[in-house]
Design a protein around this motif. Structure first.
Motif, PDB file in Angstrom:
ATOM      1  N   SER A 104      14.460 -16.543   8.918  1.00  0.00           N
ATOM      2  CA  SER A 104      13.790 -16.430  10.217  1.00  0.00           C
ATOM      3  C   SER A 104      13.546 -14.953  10.511  1.00  0.00           C
ATOM      4  CB  SER A 104      14.631 -17.072  11.327  1.00  0.00           C
ATOM      5  OG  SER A 104      14.867 -18.430  11.058  1.00  0.00           O
ATOM      6  N   PRO A 105      12.560 -14.366   9.829  1.00  0.00           N
ATOM      7  CA  PRO A 105      12.350 -12.921   9.973  1.00  0.00           C
ATOM      8  C   PRO A 105      11.951 -12.534  11.396  1.00  0.00           C
ATOM      9  CG  PRO A 105      10.544 -13.930   8.775  1.00  0.00           C
ATOM     10  CD  PRO A 105      11.588 -14.976   8.911  1.00  0.00           C
ATOM     11  N   VAL A 106      12.464 -11.385  11.823  1.00  0.00           N
ATOM     12  CA  VAL A 106      12.169 -10.847  13.151  1.00  0.00           C
ATOM     13  C   VAL A 106      11.344  -9.585  12.989  1.00  0.00           C
ATOM     14  CG1 VAL A 106      13.167  -9.888  15.260  1.00  0.00           C
ATOM     15  CG2 VAL A 106      14.299 -11.808  14.103  1.00  0.00           C
ATOM     16  N   LEU A 107      10.277  -9.488  13.770  1.00  0.00           N
ATOM     17  CA  LEU A 107       9.384  -8.332  13.703  1.00  0.00           C
ATOM     18  C   LEU A 107      10.044  -7.125  14.374  1.00  0.00           C
ATOM     19  CD1 LEU A 107       6.420  -7.874  12.678  1.00  0.00           C
ATOM     20  CD2 LEU A 107       5.742  -8.013  15.080  1.00  0.00           C
ATOM     21  N   LYS A 108      10.068  -6.010  13.642  1.00  0.00           N
ATOM     22  CA  LYS A 108      10.642  -4.775  14.166  1.00  0.00           C
ATOM     23  C   LYS A 108       9.590  -3.669  14.080  1.00  0.00           C
ATOM     24  CE  LYS A 108      14.398  -1.444  13.458  1.00  0.00           C
ATOM     25  NZ  LYS A 108      15.571  -1.081  12.610  1.00  0.00           N
ATOM     26  N   ASP A 109       9.317  -3.033  15.213  1.00  0.00           N
ATOM     27  CA  ASP A 109       8.325  -1.966  15.224  1.00  0.00           C
ATOM     28  C   ASP A 109       8.837  -0.732  14.493  1.00  0.00           C
ATOM     29  OD1 ASP A 109       6.699  -3.600  16.691  1.00  0.00           O
ATOM     30  OD2 ASP A 109       7.040  -2.597  18.612  1.00  0.00           O
ATOM     31  N   VAL A 110       7.966  -0.148  13.674  1.00  0.00           N
ATOM     32  CA  VAL A 110       8.276   1.088  12.954  1.00  0.00           C
ATOM     33  C   VAL A 110       7.677   2.275  13.681  1.00  0.00           C
ATOM     34  CG1 VAL A 110       7.993   2.340  10.776  1.00  0.00           C
ATOM     35  CG2 VAL A 110       8.404  -0.141  10.759  1.00  0.00           C
ATOM     36  N   ILE A 111       6.389   2.161  14.051  1.00  0.00           N
ATOM     37  CA  ILE A 111       5.718   3.201  14.832  1.00  0.00           C
ATOM     38  C   ILE A 111       4.612   2.549  15.656  1.00  0.00           C
ATOM     39  CG2 ILE A 111       4.138   3.793  12.935  1.00  0.00           C
ATOM     40  CD1 ILE A 111       4.237   6.717  13.994  1.00  0.00           C
ATOM     41  N   THR A 112       4.464   2.994  16.895  1.00  0.00           N
ATOM     42  CA  THR A 112       3.450   2.467  17.806  1.00  0.00           C
ATOM     43  C   THR A 112       2.499   3.593  18.218  1.00  0.00           C
ATOM     44  OG1 THR A 112       4.884   2.851  19.718  1.00  0.00           O
ATOM     45  CG2 THR A 112       5.040   0.692  18.651  1.00  0.00           C
ATOM     46  N   GLY A 113       1.524   3.252  19.037  1.00  0.00           N
ATOM     47  CA  GLY A 113       0.615   4.262  19.555  1.00  0.00           C
ATOM     48  C   GLY A 113      -0.398   4.765  18.555  1.00  0.00           C
TER      49      GLY A 113
END
Length: 349
Positions: A104-113
């Motif tokens: 059940s993979p969870v999305l994790k932000d690496v870089i935004t903007g």
């Protein structure tokens, strides 16, 4: 005599059609498949309009798509680093990652903007990516917990896919109708037009000295020889339905057909695979965790090992009865090119 000549022409035409005919791998992908990534037998693909990531098992003769994660707003290219799958999410203007070893993979932000991150390629710990809206190639250090975006080059016209050959980073410029390359060894990096006059170039893959290009607006795949200073495009296959990405798996070219809502493949794409002297060479074991051996080698041969994204990793000479040491490679899928004629896939355990 005229009848015989007519029949001969029909025969030649039918052979050409057969050579350039694609085979459907999986159809009915209503989410519009976009970019492709291979991990072992798992072919991952982003589905742009259904905002999800899916995969199929290419070892299955009738593969069934499996949803991996949904809720992605305009998912584009992917890069794999160990179990971490990085995803460029265009409309959310960010790069995120998931652990593909998780059920059940969870999305994790690496870089935004960012500004519509599109194509990506990993070189060491540096993740290079195109930002289509602002016409730049940028990079981040993924070993940093809070990476900072650094612009590498600017002034491109809606840059999309990336492909690496040595220190040359190739970029498809969709609205510029051309392929550009960036010399990453120069300081600052310099850009140069490789070929112009294309029509909507998007997906890129390198095999040896050949750069394969998915031309979205032309519904075809072309290729050029990048060792040539003035390369001429050669048509590989036409009559596709919105090709957006391509990937080599052994001697087959897999194609995501965005408008056709399917993934297809073209067999026997790589010239030289049918040469008798190379058909007798067998590589074993595969998969392997340490060494590769070859049967029926009578003389020294050159070999190069590439990442699945086209980055050259190893290059040397193999002698008869000599093993190739791949213990230094990370687990994953690689391509080995022998004497610029035979290309095989390696799975490093």
């Amino acid at each position: 005599m005229k009848k015989k000549l007519y029949l001969l022409v029909l025969l030649i035409l039918s052979v050409n059609i057969l050579i350039a005919q694609t085979i459907d791998v999986v159809t009915g992908l209503s989410g519009n498949p976009n970019r492709l990534l291979l991990d072992g037998n798992d072919l991952y693909f982003t589905e742009q309009t259904s905002n999800k990531l899916s995969k199929i098992d290419i070892s299955n003769s009738n593969p069934i798509p499996i949803d991996i994660i949904a809720g992605l707003d305009d998912p584009l290219s992917m890069v794999l680093n160990g179990n971490d799958l990085y995803i460029a999410i265009g409309f959310d203007n960010k790069i995120s990652k998931i652990d593909i070893s998780s059920n059940s993979p969870v999305l994790k932000d690496v870089i935004t903007g960012l500004n519509k991150p599109n194509g990506m390629i990993l070189i060491g710990n540096e993740l290079y990516f195109s930002e289509s809206y602002v016409g730049t190639i940028s990079k981040i250090d993924i070993s940093d917990n809070s990476p900072t975006r650094e612009v590498v080059v600017s002034g491109l016209n809606f840059p999309s896919a990336l492909a690496l050959n040595g220190s040359d980073l190739y970029v498809s410029e969709i609205l510029g109708d051309k392929i550009t390359k960036i010399d990453l060894s120069s300081n600052p990096p310099t850009t140069k037009d490789v070929i112009t006059g294309l029509n909507g170039p998007i997906g890129l893959r390198i095999n040896g000295d050949e750069l394969f290009i998915a031309q979205l607006a032309e519904n075809k795949i072309t290729k050029i020889n990048i060792s040539n200073n003035t390369p001429t495009p050669i048509e590989v296959v036409s009559g596709l339905d919105g090709p957006t990405d391509i990937i080599f798996i052994e001697n087959e070219l897999y194609i995501s057909e965005h408008s056709g809502q399917k993934i297809s493949k073209l067999e026997n794409t790589l010239l030289g695979l049918n040469e008798l002297s190379y058909n007798k060479i067998i590589m074993y074991p595969n998969p392997t965790s340490d060494f590769i051996s070859f049967s029926n080698i009578k003389q020294p041969m050159e070999y190069s090992i590439f990442s699945i994204n086209g980055m050259k990793i190893l290059s040397d000479i193999a002698n008869p009865n000599e093993k190739i040491d791949i213990r230094s490679l990370n687990s994953g899928t690689y391509l080995i090119n022998i004497n610029n004629k035979l290309t095989e896939r390696i799975i490093k355990k």
